[in-house]
Write a protein that holds these residues in place. Structure first.
Motif, PDB file in Angstrom:
ATOM      1  N   ASN A 130       0.684  -1.144  -0.106  1.00 12.15           N
ATOM      2  CA  ASN A 130       0.015   0.191  -0.297  1.00 12.15           C
ATOM      3  C   ASN A 130       0.609   1.259  -0.260  1.00 12.15           C
ATOM      4  O   ASN A 130       1.877   1.616   0.315  1.00 12.15           O
ATOM      5  N   THR A 131       0.177   1.968  -0.669  1.00 18.92           N
ATOM      6  CA  THR A 131       0.739   3.556  -0.098  1.00 18.92           C
ATOM      7  C   THR A 131      -0.594   4.452  -0.489  1.00 18.92           C
ATOM      8  O   THR A 131      -1.533   4.135  -1.151  1.00 18.92           O
ATOM      9  N   TYR A 132       0.004   5.098   1.296  1.00 20.21           N
ATOM     10  CA  TYR A 132      -0.743   6.291   1.648  1.00 20.21           C
ATOM     11  C   TYR A 132      -0.611   7.734   1.459  1.00 20.21           C
ATOM     12  O   TYR A 132       0.758   7.765   1.608  1.00 20.21           O
ATOM     13  N   LEU A 133      -1.314   8.692   0.926  1.00 17.27           N
ATOM     14  CA  LEU A 133      -0.607   9.318   0.846  1.00 17.27           C
ATOM     15  C   LEU A 133      -2.120  10.714   1.699  1.00 17.27           C
ATOM     16  O   LEU A 133      -2.815  11.109   1.215  1.00 17.27           O
ATOM     17  N   GLU A 134      -1.393  10.907   2.366  1.00 17.14           N
ATOM     18  CA  GLU A 134      -2.697  11.405   3.307  1.00 17.14           C
ATOM     19  C   GLU A 134      -2.783  12.974   3.872  1.00 17.14           C
ATOM     20  O   GLU A 134      -1.684  12.405   4.892  1.00 17.14           O
ATOM     21  N   ASN A 135      -3.535  13.480   3.937  1.00 19.00           N
ATOM     22  CA  ASN A 135      -2.693  14.538   4.933  1.00 19.00           C
ATOM     23  C   ASN A 135      -1.796  15.543   4.304  1.00 19.00           C
ATOM     24  O   ASN A 135      -1.763  16.946   5.425  1.00 19.00           O
ATOM     25  N   ASN A 136      -1.378  15.425   2.978  1.00 15.58           N
ATOM     26  CA  ASN A 136      -0.424  16.567   3.084  1.00 15.58           C
ATOM     27  C   ASN A 136      -1.300  17.888   2.797  1.00 15.58           C
ATOM     28  O   ASN A 136      -1.920  18.180   1.828  1.00 15.58           O
ATOM     29  N   ASP A 137      -0.070  18.928   2.165  1.00 16.60           N
ATOM     30  CA  ASP A 137      -0.848  20.227   2.580  1.00 16.60           C
ATOM     31  C   ASP A 137       0.203  20.892   1.094  1.00 16.60           C
ATOM     32  O   ASP A 137       1.809  19.994   1.083  1.00 16.60           O
ATOM     33  N   TYR A 138       0.413  21.375   0.700  1.00 13.80           N
ATOM     34  CA  TYR A 138       0.804  22.159  -1.411  1.00 13.80           C
ATOM     35  C   TYR A 138       0.537  23.445  -1.622  1.00 13.80           C
ATOM     36  O   TYR A 138      -0.469  24.030  -1.322  1.00 13.80           O
ATOM     37  N   CYS A 139       1.121  23.846  -2.430  1.00 16.55           N
ATOM     38  CA  CYS A 139       0.858  25.771  -2.914  1.00 16.55           C
ATOM     39  C   CYS A 139       0.425  25.307  -4.271  1.00 16.55           C
ATOM     40  O   CYS A 139       0.213  23.970  -4.654  1.00 16.55           O
TER      41      CYS A 139
END
Length: 553
Positions: free
Chosen positions: A362-371
């Motif tokens: 599994n890959t988890y892309l969770e709750n990341n913030d970006y511009c």
């Protein structure tokens, strides 16, 4: 031209020389620099004269560079500021006596030392141990050194420590051997650079590189049997009293790109946690049991050709302090992860690149913030499942459009085919995780990218919504009814606009109500009504099919 004496050449791997000038200052010279000027190797006590290259401030460099380099006779080298000791045995008392001479440096080459255990001592000059063996502990605790610490190719039979020492210059540990019974501690040291690479052999105990303040570069490369820790705060129940900062971190990065001198193998986890990097973190050609990068601050986090046996965790990091369209915030390229990849709670500017990497589970892309200018690159990225949250992660800054769902504006691409491949991968991952609405959006844009004909995109994408977008079909139906209503009112002036719209609606659904004027069956109006009915049946069929598909899902 400046004269130098070559006092040491790396006979083990032929990778570097150590030069000394008449004032007693030591310098590192990499083999590739010598090769450019026709020297495959230099014998000990050969003398050269060199024209130094100007410093290249755009790159992180190590050692000297030359515009020209040539041998010279020994008689031309006049030096009284240092003494070289070779093939001798010393103890701690001898060391203190030989290094305490004013304005005179002691250089030890291929010597043996018994236990060195000093605390709070001050050395007025650099310490130079080249290819030496320390049979017992080597500990310089709370020590201040007004210069560099040279320990290349040294062997440490027991514990090594520079704990809380202040070193005004660099720490050189190239190709050193720590396979004795003790570990190695660099906890709390202050230095300009720490070079722990070019084939370092680590032992069975831990490497503590915690709470350090390194002005420029920490470089690591070699084989390590136990865990490597680079922590900003080692003991949670104690105050360390200083913020851990490191200028740049390089792990497995080659000094010469076409060799494998710095490949790094760690049989245990590699942990980076809780410190600030003023520049970049670059990791290349690494194999580790587990990799953690948590609560860091850096301009760039770049991992290339990294092989992790279990999990890789990138969590709560602040990467890329200056938003830029072309900046690369987090790069994870051509990496292999044996179990899970967790990218959680990070803040990044620039790109998040997973190009060419593979994750077994599994890959988890969770709750990341970006511009707004950030990008996500998942070209050639493979994983069993990818779980993405929140739902607007991919579409956060995308504009609203009537005939198209929000684009996944975060995706990076150079052409439509690459973009279509990324939409295709996301479609499958989103369906597997139950994000059906996002899956339909990905499917729509995938078909739009793969279709090159404008007319086909306009009909099947714009009008029919590729069978997954009900709003496109509904809007197309409304436009068709209004269009035919306007045509009816123009053809027959007796038909008012409301009556024309009513006729157009009933023609569209092929069901007529009320009393209408008699028209010839082969007249223009009759033909238009028939045409609208045919188109209406097609659109209604597509609409019902798309609606049933959504209900079944």
């Amino acid at each position: 031209m400046k004269p130098f004496q070559n006092i040491y050449f790396d006979k083990k791997n032929h990778r570097f020389s150590i030069f000394i000038d008449p004032s007693g200052a030591l310098s590192f010279v990499y083999w590739h620099v010598l090769k450019k000027h026709g020297f495959r190797m230099l014998e000990a006590d050969q003398f050269v004269q060199a024209e130094l290259s100007p410093p290249n401030k755009a790159k992180i460099r190590r050692g000297l560079g030359f515009e020209s380099l040539a041998l010279m006779p020994a008689a031309s080298f006049q030096a009284t500021e240092f003494t070289i000791y070779r093939h001798q045995c010393f103890d701690q008392k001898d060391l203190l006596e030989l290094t305490s001479k004013a304005n005179h440096k002691a250089v030890f080459i291929e010597c043996e030392f018994s236990e060195i255990e000093l605390e709070g001592h001050v050395f007025k000059d650099s310490l130079a141990f080249l290819d030496c063996t320390f049979k017992q502990n080597f500990r310089l605790l709370h020590t201040k050194i007004y210069g560099d610490v040279w320990l290349p190719n040294c062997t440490f039979k027991q514990h090594f420590s520079l704990k809380e020492s202040s070193i005004l210059g660099d720490v050189h540990l190239e190709s050193s051997n720590f396979t004795g019974t003790g570990g190695a501690s660099f906890r709390g040291i202050h230095a300009q650079n720490v070079f722990l690479d070019l084939g370092v052999a680590g032992g069975q105990d831990l490497f503590w590189l915690n709470e350090m303040v390194i002005e420029n570069t920490l470089s690591i490369g070699g084989s390590f049997q136990n865990e490597i820790q680079i922590l900003g705060h080692q003991d949670a129940d104690e105050e360390c009293g200083v913020e851990s900062t490191i200028g740049h971190i390089q792990i497995g990065v080659e000094l010469y790109e076409f060799e494998n001198a710095n490949r790094t193998h760690i049989s245990s986890p590699l942990r980076l946690n809780g410190f600030k990097t003023l520049g970049t973190i670059q990791i290349r050609n690494l194999k580790a049991e587990r990799f953690e990068c948590i609560d860091l601050s850096a301009e760039l986090l770049s991992l290339h050709n990294v092989n992790v046996e279990t999990d890789m965790v990138l969590q709560s990091n602040d990467v890329g302090h200056t938003p830029c369209v072309n900046s690369a915030g987090i790069q994870l390229t051509d990496c292999s992860i044996g179990r899970h990849l967790k990218i959680q709670d990070n803040q990044f500017s620039g790109a998040l690149s997973l190009n060419g990497s593979a994750v077994s589970e599994n890959t988890y892309l969770e709750n990341n913030d970006y511009c707004q200018h950030s990008k996500l690159d998942i070209r050639r990225f493979t994983a069993s499942r990818v779980l993405i949250s929140p739902a607007d992660f991919l579409t956060r800054y995308a504009p609203f459009r009537i005939f198209s769902p929000k684009e996944f504006s975060l995706l990076q691409h150079s052409n439509k085919e690459e973009l279509g491949d990324q939409y295709c991968a996301l479609k499958n991952w989103l369906a597997d995780s139950g994000r059906m609405e996002l899956e339909d959006m990905a499917y729509f844009h995938m078909r739009q990218c793969y279709q090159n004909k404008v007319a086909v995109r306009a009909l099947f994408g714009g009008a029919f919504g590729w069978g997954v977008r009900l709003s496109n079909i509904g809007v197309s139906c409304g436009i068709l009814i209004l269009l035919f209503g306007a045509i009816f009112s123009v053809i027959d002036e007796k038909i008012m606009i409301l009556k024309a719209l009513s006729l157009s609606t009933q023609s569209f659904i092929s069901s007529f109500f009320g009393k209408w004027d008699d028209y010839q069956p082969d007249g223009l109006l009759s033909n238009l009504v028939t045409l609208e009915s045919v188109i209406g049946v097609i659109l209604i069929t597509v609409f019902v099919g798309a609606y049933i598909r959504k209900l079944l899902r």
